[in-house]
Enzyme design. Structure first.
Site, PDB file in Angstrom:
ATOM      1  CE  LYS A 157      -1.861  -0.845   4.113  1.00 37.03           C
ATOM      2  NZ  LYS A 157      -1.177  -2.096   4.404  1.00 37.03           N
ATOM      3  N   GLY A 263      -9.613   6.147  -4.176  1.00 35.59           N
ATOM      4  CA  GLY A 263      -8.753   6.608  -5.247  1.00 35.59           C
ATOM      5  C   GLY A 263      -7.490   5.937  -5.304  1.00 35.59           C
ATOM      6  CB  CYS A 266      -3.874  -0.021  -7.001  1.00 32.83           C
ATOM      7  SG  CYS A 266      -2.224   0.329  -7.153  1.00 32.83           S
TER       8      CYS A 266
HETATM    9  N1  LIG Z   1       1.670   1.975  -6.656  1.00 37.53           N
HETATM   10  C1  LIG Z   1       1.462   1.015  -5.914  1.00 37.53           C
HETATM   11  O1  LIG Z   1       0.871   0.980  -4.811  1.00 37.53           O
HETATM   12  C2  LIG Z   1       1.330  -0.379  -6.498  1.00 37.53           C
HETATM   13  C3  LIG Z   1       1.238  -1.594  -5.836  1.00 37.53           C
HETATM   14  C4  LIG Z   1       0.886  -2.795  -6.244  1.00 37.53           C
HETATM   15  C5  LIG Z   1       0.865  -2.939  -7.559  1.00 37.53           C
HETATM   16  N2  LIG Z   1       1.105  -1.907  -8.407  1.00 37.53           N
HETATM   17  C6  LIG Z   1       1.307  -2.215  -9.832  1.00 37.53           C
HETATM   18  O2  LIG Z   1       2.666  -2.142 -10.205  1.00 37.53           O
HETATM   19  C7  LIG Z   1       2.844  -1.711 -11.435  1.00 37.53           C
HETATM   20  C8  LIG Z   1       3.691  -0.289 -11.552  1.00 37.53           C
HETATM   21  O3  LIG Z   1       3.078   0.770 -10.351  1.00 37.53           O
HETATM   22  P1  LIG Z   1       3.763   1.933 -10.014  1.00 37.53           P
HETATM   23  O4  LIG Z   1       2.838   2.503  -9.322  1.00 37.53           O
HETATM   24  O5  LIG Z   1       5.176   1.664  -9.482  1.00 37.53           O
HETATM   25  O6  LIG Z   1       3.963   2.696 -11.581  1.00 37.53           O
HETATM   26  P2  LIG Z   1       4.764   4.136 -11.560  1.00 37.53           P
HETATM   27  O7  LIG Z   1       4.063   4.847 -12.765  1.00 37.53           O
HETATM   28  O8  LIG Z   1       5.027   4.570 -10.315  1.00 37.53           O
HETATM   29  O9  LIG Z   1       6.225   3.305 -12.281  1.00 37.53           O
HETATM   30  C9  LIG Z   1       6.285   2.730 -13.379  1.00 37.53           C
HETATM   31  C10 LIG Z   1       7.780   3.006 -13.933  1.00 37.53           C
HETATM   32  O10 LIG Z   1       7.990   2.058 -15.100  1.00 37.53           O
HETATM   33  C11 LIG Z   1       8.923   3.059 -15.944  1.00 37.53           C
HETATM   34  N3  LIG Z   1       8.599   2.327 -17.308  1.00 37.53           N
HETATM   35  C12 LIG Z   1       7.689   2.274 -18.118  1.00 37.53           C
HETATM   36  N4  LIG Z   1       8.079   1.620 -19.363  1.00 37.53           N
HETATM   37  C13 LIG Z   1       9.293   0.941 -18.917  1.00 37.53           C
HETATM   38  C14 LIG Z   1      10.105   0.146 -19.598  1.00 37.53           C
HETATM   39  N5  LIG Z   1       9.986  -0.371 -20.814  1.00 37.53           N
HETATM   40  N6  LIG Z   1      11.238  -0.254 -19.088  1.00 37.53           N
HETATM   41  C15 LIG Z   1      11.757   0.465 -17.976  1.00 37.53           C
HETATM   42  N7  LIG Z   1      10.997   1.274 -17.100  1.00 37.53           N
HETATM   43  C16 LIG Z   1       9.806   1.455 -17.776  1.00 37.53           C
HETATM   44  C17 LIG Z   1       8.317   4.490 -16.002  1.00 37.53           C
HETATM   45  O11 LIG Z   1       9.014   5.328 -16.596  1.00 37.53           O
HETATM   46  C18 LIG Z   1       7.947   4.604 -14.450  1.00 37.53           C
HETATM   47  O12 LIG Z   1       8.835   5.302 -13.699  1.00 37.53           O
HETATM   48  C19 LIG Z   1       1.382  -1.375 -12.036  1.00 37.53           C
HETATM   49  O13 LIG Z   1       0.847  -2.343 -12.706  1.00 37.53           O
HETATM   50  C20 LIG Z   1       0.684  -1.020 -10.692  1.00 37.53           C
HETATM   51  O14 LIG Z   1      -0.850  -1.594 -10.896  1.00 37.53           O
HETATM   52  C21 LIG Z   1       1.266  -0.807  -7.894  1.00 37.53           C
HETATM   53  O1  LIG Z   2     -11.710   1.807   4.528  1.00 41.19           O
HETATM   54  C1  LIG Z   2     -11.150   2.570   3.675  1.00 41.19           C
HETATM   55  C2  LIG Z   2      -9.828   2.170   3.330  1.00 41.19           C
HETATM   56  C3  LIG Z   2      -9.235   2.928   2.067  1.00 41.19           C
HETATM   57  N1  LIG Z   2     -10.247   3.851   1.467  1.00 41.19           N
HETATM   58  C4  LIG Z   2      -9.596   4.572   0.381  1.00 41.19           C
HETATM   59  O2  LIG Z   2      -9.135   3.765  -0.671  1.00 41.19           O
HETATM   60  C5  LIG Z   2      -8.009   4.253  -1.233  1.00 41.19           C
HETATM   61  C6  LIG Z   2      -6.890   3.076  -1.362  1.00 41.19           C
HETATM   62  O3  LIG Z   2      -6.371   2.884  -0.254  1.00 41.19           O
HETATM   63  P1  LIG Z   2      -5.381   1.755  -0.087  1.00 41.19           P
HETATM   64  O4  LIG Z   2      -5.625   0.684  -0.501  1.00 41.19           O
HETATM   65  O5  LIG Z   2      -4.805   2.156   1.665  1.00 41.19           O
HETATM   66  O6  LIG Z   2      -4.126   2.472  -0.783  1.00 41.19           O
HETATM   67  P2  LIG Z   2      -3.346   1.871  -2.217  1.00 41.19           P
HETATM   68  O7  LIG Z   2      -1.999   2.377  -2.304  1.00 41.19           O
HETATM   69  O8  LIG Z   2      -4.037   2.265  -3.247  1.00 41.19           O
HETATM   70  O9  LIG Z   2      -3.262   0.333  -2.076  1.00 41.19           O
HETATM   71  C7  LIG Z   2      -4.091  -0.605  -2.809  1.00 41.19           C
HETATM   72  O10 LIG Z   2      -3.863  -0.810  -4.050  1.00 41.19           O
HETATM   73  C8  LIG Z   2      -2.311  -1.373  -4.086  1.00 41.19           C
HETATM   74  C9  LIG Z   2      -2.113  -1.313  -5.613  1.00 41.19           C
HETATM   75  O11 LIG Z   2      -2.576  -2.351  -6.255  1.00 41.19           O
HETATM   76  C10 LIG Z   2      -2.473  -2.766  -3.569  1.00 41.19           C
HETATM   77  O12 LIG Z   2      -0.957  -3.491  -3.788  1.00 41.19           O
HETATM   78  C11 LIG Z   2      -3.021  -2.483  -2.137  1.00 41.19           C
HETATM   79  O13 LIG Z   2      -2.869  -3.830  -1.452  1.00 41.19           O
HETATM   80  C12 LIG Z   2      -4.076  -2.065  -2.023  1.00 41.19           C
HETATM   81  O14 LIG Z   2      -4.600  -1.728  -0.524  1.00 41.19           O
HETATM   82  C13 LIG Z   2      -7.811   5.669  -0.865  1.00 41.19           C
HETATM   83  O15 LIG Z   2      -8.442   6.481  -1.470  1.00 41.19           O
HETATM   84  C14 LIG Z   2      -8.273   5.350   0.534  1.00 41.19           C
HETATM   85  O16 LIG Z   2      -8.644   6.613   1.095  1.00 41.19           O
HETATM   86  C15 LIG Z   2     -11.339   4.146   1.945  1.00 41.19           C
HETATM   87  O17 LIG Z   2     -11.856   4.873   1.564  1.00 41.19           O
HETATM   88  N2  LIG Z   2     -11.838   3.316   3.204  1.00 41.19           N
END
Ligand SMILES: NC(=O)c1ccc[n+]([C@@H]2O[C@H](COP(=O)([O-])OP(=O)(O)OC[C@H]3O[C@@H](n4cnc5c(N)ncnc54)[C@H](O)[C@@H]3O)[C@@H](O)[C@H]2O)c1
Ligand SMILES: O=c1ccn([C@@H]2O[C@H](COP(=O)(O)OP(=O)(O)O[C@H]3O[C@H](CO)[C@@H](O)[C@H](O)[C@H]3O)[C@@H](O)[C@H]2O)c(=O)[nH]1
Length: 448
Positions: A157, A263, A266
Site C-alpha cells: 500500500k 482513489g 490501483c
Molecule cells: N503503486 C502501488 O501502490 C502499486 C502496488 C501494487 C502493484 N502496483 C502495480 O505495479 C505496477 C507499477 O505501478 P507503479 O505505481 O510503481 O507505477 P509508476 O508509474 O510509479 O512507475 C512505473 C515506472 O515504469 C517506468 N517504465 C515504463 N516503461 C518502462 C520500460 N519499458 N522499461 C523500464 N521502465 C519503464 C516508468 O518510467 C515509471 O518510472 C502497476 O501495474 C501497478 O498497478 C502498484
Molecule cells: O476503509 C477504507 C480504506 C481505504 N479507503 C480509500 O481507498 C483508497 C486506497 O487506499 P489503500 O488501499 O490504502 O491504498 P493503495 O496504495 O491504493 O493500495 C491498494 O492498491 C495497491 C495497488 O494494487 C495494493 O497493492 C494494496 O494492497 C491496496 O490496498 C484511498 O483513497 C483510501 O482513502 C477508504 O475510503 N476506506
C-alpha cells in the site's frame, strides 16, 4: 542474488530498496532519464516513509543502482522483475504496452538463462504474452535461449509500502518452472522467516488473485459508502455501524471506512480492468460495475453537501481544503477524490486555499495555474477568511486541530469532513457546524 527491476516507480523502487537491504545486488532500469538522473544523484522522486533512507543507504553500499542502460541491466540479473505501469485504456482495459516493451527489451539483450517475473498488475494470460514477446525477440536475434516467466503480484500500500514489503501478509508466486520457483523462494526467504507466507500457485491464478484482492477491498469501501448514505437518511451513525459489523471476525475491521471515495493508482484502474476482462469472457461482473458507479457518485458527496448548505452558486465563496493526496503519507494524487472536488468547486465559482503536508507540489503539477486555487503553507493558514473547511485526506496532523481556530479563522464555523475525523458531538458542543459522511446530526448532550 543479482536482481534487475524494470521500472523505478512505487513498486520498482520499494522492491529494489527492500531486496537490496537483504543483501541482494539490485539494478533498477527505467526509461525515464530524468528520474534515473535524480535517483543517481540520491534524490528520491516519491514520498514514501522510510524509502529515501533505504535507497541512499543501499546505494552507498553499492547494492542498489539506477540505470537507463538496458543491455547492462538485463545482463546483471538472473531474476528480472517487470514493475512498470499498467494504466487504463479508454475502455478500462489494462494498457500492457510498457510490460510488453520490457519483455521485448529482455529478449533483445539476454545472453543466458533468465527468470522473468511480472510484478505489475496484469490481466490473466499476460505471462503468456510476455513469454511470446521474449521468444519473438530471441527469434529475431536467431537465438533459442531458455528462460522462465513467473507472476509475483505486489500487494504493498502506498504510504506504508516499505513496511508492507518487509512484512508481507503473503507472497504470491505463480510459476510452473521449477527453476523459477527455486530462485523466487530463495529470494523471499528473508521475508518469510516466522511463518510460511509463500503461496505457490499457477500463473493464471496468481494474476487473478491480485485483481480479486483489490476488487474485494474496493467493494467493501463502496458498500460502506452506500451504507453511509442510508445511515444519514435514517438517523444512524456509520461509525457505530462500522464498529458493530467489524467486530464480527467473518467481516473484520479493515477497509470499512466510509469517506469521500477511494482513489489512487490501483483500485479505480484495477476494478475497471477486471470488469473489462470479465466482459471479454462473457462474464458480467455486475457487483464490480456497481462498486465503480458508487465510487464515482461518492467523490461528489461532499460537494453536494457544500451546495446544499451554501447554495448552488458558489461565486464569492472562499473555501479551505485540507488534504489533496489520495490517502495520507503519500504525495500521490492519481485518481484522488480531491481532483474531482477541487475542479467541481472551482467550476461552481468558489475560490479555494488548499493545504497538504506533502502533496502540494504534485497538486500544482496536476491542477496547473488554476484561477481561484491557491496553496497555504500550513493547515491553519488555509483557514484564514474561508467560509468553510473541507477535509479530503485523513492526515494524522489534521486529527486534533485547535478547534477554536475553526471559529476565529473561518468566517463561519462550518466544516465538511470527507474522512470522518471528528466526534460530531464534540464539534456540536464547541459550536462548530459539522457535516461528515454517514453521520446524522448529534442529539443534544444530557447535562446534569
Ligand atoms: N503503486 C502501488 O501502490 C502499486 C502496488 C501494487 C502493484 N502496483 C502495480 O505495479 C505496477 C507499477 O505501478 P507503479 O505505481 O510503481 O507505477 P509508476 O508509474 O510509479 O512507475 C512505473 C515506472 O515504469 C517506468 N517504465 C515504463 N516503461 C518502462 C520500460 N519499458 N522499461 C523500464 N521502465 C519503464 C516508468 O518510467 C515509471 O518510472 C502497476 O501495474 C501497478 O498497478 C502498484
Ligand atoms: O476503509 C477504507 C480504506 C481505504 N479507503 C480509500 O481507498 C483508497 C486506497 O487506499 P489503500 O488501499 O490504502 O491504498 P493503495 O496504495 O491504493 O493500495 C491498494 O492498491 C495497491 C495497488 O494494487 C495494493 O497493492 C494494496 O494492497 C491496496 O490496498 C484511498 O483513497 C483510501 O482513502 C477508504 O475510503 N476506506
Amino acid at each position: 542474488m543479482r536482481v534487475t527491476i524494470f521500472g523505478a516507480g512505487y513498486v520498482g523502487l520499494v522492491t529494489g530498496a527492500c531486496l537490496a537491504q537483504m543483501g541482494n545486488q539490485v539494478v533498477c532500469l527505467d526509461v525515464d532519464t530524468g528520474k534515473v538522473a535524480r535517483l543517481q544523484a540520491g534524490d528520491v522522486p516519491i514520498h514514501e516513509p522510510g524509502l529515501d533512507k533505504l535507497i541512499r543507504a543501499n546505494a552507498a553500499a553499492k547494492r542498489l543502482s539506477f540505470t537507463t542502460d538496458a543491455a547492462a541491466a538485463v545482463a546483471h540479473g538472473k531474476l528480472i522483475f517487470i514493475g512498470v505501469g499498467t494504466p487504463p485504456e479508454e475502455d478500462g482495459s489494462a494498457d500492457l504496452q510498457h510490460v510488453l516493451a520490457a519483455a521485448r527489451t529482455i529478449g533483445q539483450h539476454m545472453q543466458d538463462f533468465k527468470v522473468v517475473v511480472d510484478k505489475s498488475t496484469v490481466p490473466v494470460g499476460t505471462a503468456d504474452r510476455v513469454r511470446d514477446a521474449i521468444a519473438q525477440s530471441l527469434r529475431e536475434r536467431g537465438l533459442a535461449l531458455e528462460f522462465a516467466v513467473a507472476s509475483n503480484p505486489e500487494f504493498l500500500k502506498e504510504g506504508a509500502a516499505v513496511a508492507d514489503f518487509m512484512k508481507p501478509d503473503r507472497i504470491v508466486i505463480g510459476a510452473e518452472d521449477e527453476r523459477a520457483i527455486l530462485l523466487l523462494r530463495n529470494l523471499y526467504a528473508p521475508f518469510n522467516r516466522n511463518h510460511e507466507r509463500v503461496q505457490l500457485m499457477d500463473t493464471r491464478s496468481a494474476e487473478l488473485t491480485k485483481y480479486a484482492a483489490n476488487a474485494m477491498l474496493a467493494t467493501r469501501i463502496s458498500f460502506m459508502n452506500e451504507m453511509a448514505l442510508l445511515a444519514e437518511r435514517v438517523g444512524a451513525d456509520i461509525e457505530m455501524v462500522r464498529r458493530g459489523i467489524g467486530s464480527d471476525p467473518r467481516i473484520g475491521t479493515h477497509f470499512l471506512y466510509a469517506g469521500a471515495g477511494y482513489g489512487g493508482s490501483c483500485f479505480p484502474k484495477d476494478v475497471k480492468a477486471l470488469i473489462h476482462s470479465g466482459a471479454l469472457q462473457g462474464v458480467d461482473l455486475g457487483v464490480l460495475r456497481a462498486v465503480e458507479a458508487a465510487n464515482e457518485r461518492q467523490k461528489l458527496v461532499l460537494v453536494d453537501k457544500v451546495l446544499a448548505r451554501l447554495g448552488a452558486d458558489l461565486t464569492g465563496r472562499h473555501l479551505a481544503v485540507w488534504g489533496l493526496a489520495f490517502k495520507p503519507n503519500t504525495d500521490d494524487m492519481r485518481e484522488a477524490p480531491a481532483r474531482v472536488v477541487v475542479r467541481e468547486l472551482l467550476a461552481r465559482g468558489a475560490t479555494l486555499c488548499a493545504h497538504d503536508p506533502v502533496a502540494m507540489d504534485e497538486a500544482r503539477r496536476v491542477f496547473g495555474a488554476q484561477a481561484g486555487l491557491s496553496y497555504a503553507a500550513s493547515p491553519e493558514a488555509a483557514l484564514e477568511g474561508a467560509d468553510a473547511l473541507l477535509i479530503l485526506t485523513e492526515w494524522a496532523t489534521f486529527r486534533s486541530p485547535d478547534f477554536d481556530l475553526f471559529k476565529t479563522a473561518l468566517r463561519q464555523a462550518l466544516v465538511f469532513d470527507g474522512r470522518n475525523l471528528f466526534d460530531p458531538r464534540l464539534l456540536h458542543l464547541l459550536g462548530i457546524e459539522y457535516h461528515a459522511i454517514g453521520r446524522a446530526a448529534p442529539a443534544p448532550l444530557t447535562v446534569s
